[in-house]
Scaffold this active site. Structure first.
Site: not given
Ligand code: ATP
Ligand code: MG
Length: 560
Positions: A39, A263, A273
């Site tokens: 994104e 992850r 982020k």
């Protein structure tokens, strides 16, 4: 097919994704098409690097393709600056995408498919607020309740959805929901929202749209449009998989499949982020590329190489269970790589002056030949000026040393790296008792490792010639957080309460003159100190060097 793969120079067993792929190849399904779907709402971090290496790496290994797809379905947080940085970072890591795609390019197709679902009675427009929807979702043990708008006719839903698109309603006034079942055991399947109204300009589609698809609706459908075979995402999405499959099945479109892996988490770091943006906005760091950040752009500026990051991703492996990786492993990987490629230089970070009293007066400049990289003969040699006045590291002198201290102390001999043996005869101090100068004598026959009578000396220290030395700024970094897991916060605190106030020290050092010729991004080992890279803040008369990593390797000692 072999069940061993080559990576980072060592053979290792297949990871579970490779196993899945090799099983499907064995069944005759040979096409491998992955995608990396960021994104564009921030800069990529080391966690994304892991995902990039995995997605691009699998495609490369199995002769397939990997797309870059910007998951730009939220107009509010996204920006072109981020799109550009993401592309730069992926290229720098050494990968190239088969195609550059944007979920926003699929808005029309996604919209048409949504109308199709409405017509089939599989989606409806709900007038409840998002808050009401949340409250009527039930709990894991209690079924949710149907919306009063759940049984609108397909015609009415189509009409309302078209009017949503036309901009007749305000933000939050209506949503489109999938009609699956409010008692579904998986909460995410309880009539999930497919579209919401956001009157905002999108960085690519401008004001064309005021309804935007949710991740769960957009993602799988985008995968399907691109005929992705292996849609790899992180573990928290495993509960989303039934919904991923449901949309694809209802629409009867290309059956992409989702696979989840753990992850990457790293100690002393945050990997979100949103939180990294906070650090930038609150000016905790100087920007996304501040060398203390875990972003790829910051690691690059810090002196990391793409090879070291790829080796790190390889060593971390692909797990199915969440874990936390020691930051020391990342440092180990860059040290290992820089040891091979970085030329050696001498720099003295905390200088103390040494005067060689028996050095011939008025001698023309003497040069000492130094090996550029003992790990790479091809790196050659360089000449470093030597004189009767030198700097050595304050840490390399002790007036009153313990036993087995082999560096400099009164009356003891030590070797100057690539140069002579010197003996400290006299210690000069200022009024406050601080050592300001060491007066020494040298053995003129001891250059190049020998000595006048064959005696051996254990200690070797680095040095620079005072009249020839240049002044450099060094930036020494510590972890940005004081806590191993900054996300694990005590009550009433946030991750911002665990910032390390000493994460950056700026120290002026004396360095050998050859460093004047270096360029931004050049990497060096400052002998006995660490790996450094020249920073973009350098000016012609003031070079700046970031310490990438120290030489001390605790991780390898503990884990080998
Ligand atoms: P963030 O919270 O940092 O924004 P994200 O997952 O929302 O992370 P995306 O831009 O949506 O970020 O992620 C792009 C891809 O990178 C996704 O496939 C995601 O699963 C993967 N990814 C993100 N963070 C990690 C991580 N820590 N380890 C491995 N893969 C990750
Ligand atoms: Mg995200």
């Amino acid at each position: 097919m072999s069940n061993i793969t080559e990576g980072a120079g060592t053979a290792r067993p297949l990871n579970f994704l490779e196993e899945i792929i090799e099983e499907s190849i064995a069944r005759g399904e040979t096409r491998v098409h992955t995608r990396f779907p960021p994104e564009p709402n921030g800069y990529l971090h080391i966690g994304h690097a892991k995902s990039i290496c995995l997605n691009f790496g699998l495609a490369r290994k199995y002769g397939g393709l990997c797309n870059l797809r910007f998951d730009d379905t939220n107009p509010v947080k996204e920006d072109v600056e981020y799109v550009d940085s993401i592309k730069e970072d992926i290229k720098w890591l050494g990968f190239d995408w088969a195609g550059e795609y944007y979920a926003s390019d699929y808005f029309e197709q996604l919209y048409q498919w949504a109308e199709q679902l409405i017509s089939k009675g599989k989606a409806y427009v709900d007038d409840q607020s998002q808050e009401q929807i949340r409250q009527t979702r039930g709990t894991v043990t209690v079924a949710g309740t149907d919306s009063p708008w759940r049984n609108r006719t397909a015609e009415e839903n189509l009409d309302l959805f078209r009017r949503m698109r036309a901009g007749e309603f305000a933000d939050g006034e209506k949503v489109l929901r999938a009609k699956i079942g409010m008692a579904h055991p998986n909460m995410l399947m309880r009539d999930p929202i497919m579209y919401r109204i956001i009157h905002a300009e999108h960085h690519r589609t401008g004001n064309t749209w005021c309804i935007y698809p949710m991740y769960d609706y957009a993602h799988g459908e985008s995968d399907s449009i691109e005929k992705i075979t292996h849609s790899i995402c992180t573990l928290e999405f495993d509960v989303h998989r039934p919904l991923y499959d449901w949309f694809i099945e209802q629409l009867g479109i290309f059956p992409s499949r989702q696979y989840e892996f753990a992850r990457l988490n790293l100690t002393y770091t945050i990997m979100s982020k949103r939180k990294l943006l906070k650090l930038v906005e609150n000016k905790v760091v100087k920007g996304w590329d501040d060398p203390r950040m875990p972003t790829i752009t910051a690691l690059r500026r810090r002196g990391y190489t793409p090879e070291s990051i790829r080796a790190f991703a390889e060593r971390v492996g692909v797990a199915k269970r969440d874990n936390v990786i020691d930051l020391g492993l990342l440092e180990f990987c860059v040290r290992e790589d820089l040891n091979r490629r970085a030329e050696r230089r001498m720099a003295v970070i905390d200088p103390i002056k040494v005067v060689i009293t028996n050095y011939p007066e008025g001698q023309t400049v003497e040069f000492v030949e130094c090996v550029n990289n003992p790990e790479a003969e091809s790196a050659g040699r360089r000449k470093v000026p030597f004189s009767n006045t030198l700097y050595i590291e304050r840490e390399d002198f002790m007036e009153d040393p313990p036993k087995k201290y082999f560096r400099m102390s009164p009356g003891k001999e030590v070797r100057l790296r690539y140069a002579y043996l010197i003996r400290c005869d006299e210690v000069i101090k200022d009024g406050e008792g601080n050592v300001i100068e060491l007066r020494c004598t040298y053995d003129s026959e001891s250059s190049g490792g020998g000595s006048s009578d064959g005696r051996k000396v254990k200690g070797v220290i680095h040095w620079v010639s005072a009249p020839h030395a240049i002044d450099i700024e060094t930036r020494l970094y510590e972890t940005l957080f004081t806590k191993e897991n900054p996300d694990d916060v005590e009550e009433g605190k946030t991750f911002l309460d665990y910032i390390n106030p000493d994460s950056l020290s700026t120290v002026y050092a004396k360095a050998e003159p050859s460093l004047t010729e270096s360029e931004v991004g050049d990497k060096f080992q400052f002998e006995r100190i660490g790996y450094f890279t020249k920073d973009k803040d350098s000016a012609a008369d003031k070079p700046v060097f970031n310490r990438t990593v120290t030489l001390k390797d605790t991780w390898a000692k503990l884990n080998r």
